[in-house]
Design a protein around this motif. Structure first.
Motif, PDB file in Angstrom:
ATOM      1  N   GLY A   1       5.860 -14.992  16.215  1.00  0.00           N
ATOM      2  CA  GLY A   1       6.925 -15.917  15.852  1.00  0.00           C
ATOM      3  C   GLY A   1       6.769 -17.262  16.523  1.00  0.00           C
ATOM      4  N   THR A   2       6.421 -17.253  17.805  1.00  0.00           N
ATOM      5  CA  THR A   2       6.243 -18.504  18.547  1.00  0.00           C
ATOM      6  C   THR A   2       5.083 -19.314  17.982  1.00  0.00           C
ATOM      7  N   ALA A   3       3.996 -18.640  17.610  1.00  0.00           N
ATOM      8  CA  ALA A   3       2.825 -19.323  17.060  1.00  0.00           C
ATOM      9  C   ALA A   3       2.983 -19.655  15.583  1.00  0.00           C
ATOM     10  N   SER A   4       4.085 -19.187  14.967  1.00  0.00           N
ATOM     11  CA  SER A   4       4.339 -19.418  13.528  1.00  0.00           C
ATOM     12  C   SER A   4       3.169 -18.938  12.676  1.00  0.00           C
ATOM     13  N   LEU A   5       2.691 -17.726  12.959  1.00  0.00           N
ATOM     14  CA  LEU A   5       1.639 -17.147  12.135  1.00  0.00           C
ATOM     15  C   LEU A   5       2.180 -16.890  10.732  1.00  0.00           C
ATOM     16  N   PRO A   6       1.313 -16.888   9.713  1.00  0.00           N
ATOM     17  CA  PRO A   6       1.771 -16.672   8.336  1.00  0.00           C
ATOM     18  C   PRO A   6       2.594 -15.390   8.208  1.00  0.00           C
ATOM     19  N   PHE A   7       3.800 -15.525   7.689  1.00  0.00           N
ATOM     20  CA  PHE A   7       4.746 -14.410   7.703  1.00  0.00           C
ATOM     21  C   PHE A   7       4.262 -13.206   6.901  1.00  0.00           C
ATOM     22  N   TRP A   8       3.791 -13.425   5.680  1.00  0.00           N
ATOM     23  CA  TRP A   8       3.461 -12.295   4.811  1.00  0.00           C
ATOM     24  C   TRP A   8       2.246 -11.533   5.327  1.00  0.00           C
ATOM     25  N   SER A   9       1.271 -12.231   5.882  1.00  0.00           N
ATOM     26  CA  SER A   9       0.126 -11.543   6.490  1.00  0.00           C
ATOM     27  C   SER A   9       0.574 -10.733   7.699  1.00  0.00           C
ATOM     28  N   TYR A  10       1.461 -11.332   8.493  1.00  0.00           N
ATOM     29  CA  TYR A  10       2.023 -10.644   9.660  1.00  0.00           C
ATOM     30  C   TYR A  10       2.781  -9.399   9.235  1.00  0.00           C
ATOM     31  N   LEU A  11       3.606  -9.513   8.202  1.00  0.00           N
ATOM     32  CA  LEU A  11       4.416  -8.375   7.756  1.00  0.00           C
ATOM     33  C   LEU A  11       3.548  -7.260   7.201  1.00  0.00           C
ATOM     34  N   LEU A  12       2.561  -7.604   6.375  1.00  0.00           N
ATOM     35  CA  LEU A  12       1.702  -6.582   5.789  1.00  0.00           C
ATOM     36  C   LEU A  12       0.898  -5.863   6.868  1.00  0.00           C
ATOM     37  N   ALA A  13       0.308  -6.623   7.798  1.00  0.00           N
ATOM     38  CA  ALA A  13      -0.479  -6.015   8.869  1.00  0.00           C
ATOM     39  C   ALA A  13       0.405  -5.150   9.766  1.00  0.00           C
ATOM     40  N   THR A  14       1.608  -5.601  10.028  1.00  0.00           N
ATOM     41  CA  THR A  14       2.550  -4.826  10.842  1.00  0.00           C
ATOM     42  C   THR A  14       2.914  -3.524  10.154  1.00  0.00           C
ATOM     43  N   SER A  15       3.220  -3.602   8.869  1.00  0.00           N
ATOM     44  CA  SER A  15       3.626  -2.414   8.119  1.00  0.00           C
ATOM     45  C   SER A  15       2.513  -1.370   8.070  1.00  0.00           C
ATOM     46  N   VAL A  16       1.289  -1.817   7.846  1.00  0.00           N
ATOM     47  CA  VAL A  16       0.159  -0.894   7.756  1.00  0.00           C
ATOM     48  C   VAL A  16      -0.259  -0.401   9.143  1.00  0.00           C
ATOM     49  N   GLY A  17      -0.307  -1.307  10.110  1.00  0.00           N
ATOM     50  CA  GLY A  17      -0.803  -0.961  11.437  1.00  0.00           C
ATOM     51  C   GLY A  17       0.064   0.030  12.183  1.00  0.00           C
ATOM     52  N   LYS A  18       1.356   0.064  11.879  1.00  0.00           N
ATOM     53  CA  LYS A  18       2.253   0.982  12.570  1.00  0.00           C
ATOM     54  C   LYS A  18       2.210   2.397  11.999  1.00  0.00           C
ATOM     55  N   LEU A  19       1.674   2.555  10.794  1.00  0.00           N
ATOM     56  CA  LEU A  19       1.714   3.851  10.120  1.00  0.00           C
ATOM     57  C   LEU A  19       1.022   4.982  10.892  1.00  0.00           C
ATOM     58  N   PRO A  20      -0.219   4.792  11.381  1.00  0.00           N
ATOM     59  CA  PRO A  20      -0.904   5.936  12.008  1.00  0.00           C
ATOM     60  C   PRO A  20      -0.162   6.524  13.206  1.00  0.00           C
ATOM     61  N   SER A  21       0.279   5.665  14.124  1.00  0.00           N
ATOM     62  CA  SER A  21       0.934   6.186  15.327  1.00  0.00           C
ATOM     63  C   SER A  21       2.288   6.808  14.994  1.00  0.00           C
ATOM     64  N   ILE A  22       3.044   6.186  14.099  1.00  0.00           N
ATOM     65  CA  ILE A  22       4.350   6.739  13.726  1.00  0.00           C
ATOM     66  C   ILE A  22       4.181   8.081  13.035  1.00  0.00           C
ATOM     67  N   ALA A  23       3.196   8.175  12.131  1.00  0.00           N
ATOM     68  CA  ALA A  23       2.948   9.449  11.444  1.00  0.00           C
ATOM     69  C   ALA A  23       2.597  10.541  12.446  1.00  0.00           C
ATOM     70  N   LEU A  24       1.778  10.196  13.435  1.00  0.00           N
ATOM     71  CA  LEU A  24       1.380  11.183  14.437  1.00  0.00           C
ATOM     72  C   LEU A  24       2.573  11.671  15.250  1.00  0.00           C
ATOM     73  N   TYR A  25       3.357  10.739  15.808  1.00  0.00           N
ATOM     74  CA  TYR A  25       4.460  11.134  16.681  1.00  0.00           C
ATOM     75  C   TYR A  25       5.575  11.832  15.914  1.00  0.00           C
ATOM     76  N   ALA A  26       5.815  11.401  14.678  1.00  0.00           N
ATOM     77  CA  ALA A  26       6.831  12.075  13.872  1.00  0.00           C
ATOM     78  C   ALA A  26       6.382  13.492  13.518  1.00  0.00           C
ATOM     79  N   TYR A  27       5.109  13.621  13.180  1.00  0.00           N
ATOM     80  CA  TYR A  27       4.582  14.955  12.849  1.00  0.00           C
ATOM     81  C   TYR A  27       4.603  15.854  14.083  1.00  0.00           C
ATOM     82  N   ALA A  28       4.202  15.294  15.224  1.00  0.00           N
ATOM     83  CA  ALA A  28       4.213  16.077  16.461  1.00  0.00           C
ATOM     84  C   ALA A  28       5.627  16.514  16.815  1.00  0.00           C
TER      85      ALA A  28
END
Length: 208
Positions: free
Chosen positions: A141-168
């Motif tokens: 946010g401080t660096a004003s990185l492109p929002f949609w790229s940030y959102l897409l990468a955030t949405s995809v990047g969080k999936l593996p760890s969340i899937a693991l901990y939720a499954y566990a």
């Protein structure tokens, strides 16, 4: 700028204290009023106000409501929280944020790398557990990185760890071997991600 910080502090601190004092009651309320909307709200609050380790929150929701429901609501919650923090700090530093970051040479080079490869670098940061996730939100946010790229990468990047901990959380006691197998796959992904991170780090620390 001072008025913005004062407003943020006045809004954030009371909510943080409230959630810290009544976190058990909030979790009990979630169990009594379990649906996707309410649980997503709870997951968002615990992501915005880290009074509990978020991996524990994922595991608890997975244990209480199943891996699918627990995973979906925590993925939605942490993604919403990432958007809120990003927009908040972009609003706070919309004029001077880049000037602050450019004063530190390493951060300046990091910002250039993130601008050129926003999706891949944010995706990598989301996958590595050693990277503070709130720090990624604030920096983006401080660096004003492109929002949609940030959102897409955030949405995809969080999936593996969340899937693991939720499954566990939902299956560790009943299916320990399956959980261990999924954890092993996740660790392999982290090793690959860390190798990519080292390559990126050399780019950042290259010649000035």
């Amino acid at each position: 700028m001072m008025k913005k910080w004062l407003l943020l502090t006045l809004l954030y601190l009371p909510a943080l204290v409230f959630l810290l004092l009544y976190r058990n009651e909030v979790m009990s309320w979630a169990q009594d009023h379990a649906n996707y909307m309410n649980l997503t709200l709870i997951a968002t609050l615990f992501a915005l106000f880290p009074v509990l380790p978020y991996k524990l929150v994922i595991g608890l929701l997975g244990y209480s409501f199943g891996a699918v429901m627990g995973g979906v609501v925590t993925w939605l919650g942490t993604t919403i929280a990432s958007i809120v923090v990003y927009l908040m700090f972009r609003w706070l530093f919309q004029d001077k944020g880049r000037l602050y970051l450019e004063r530190i040479p390493v951060i300046s080079r990091l910002t250039t790398l993130f601008e050129q490869h926003t999706f891949s670098t944010i995706l990598l940061a989301r996958m590595l557990p050693i990277v503070p996730q709130m720090g990624v939100n604030i920096y983006a946010g401080t660096a004003s990185l492109p929002f949609w790229s940030y959102l897409l990468a955030t949405s995809v990047g969080k999936l593996p760890s969340i899937a693991l901990y939720a499954y566990a959380g939902g299956n560790l006691l009943e299916h320990p071997l399956q959980t261990a197998g999924i954890a092993l796959i996740y660790i392999m992904m982290l090793v690959i991600a860390f190798a990519v991170y080292k390559i990126r780090l050399k780019q950042i620390q290259g010649p000035c």
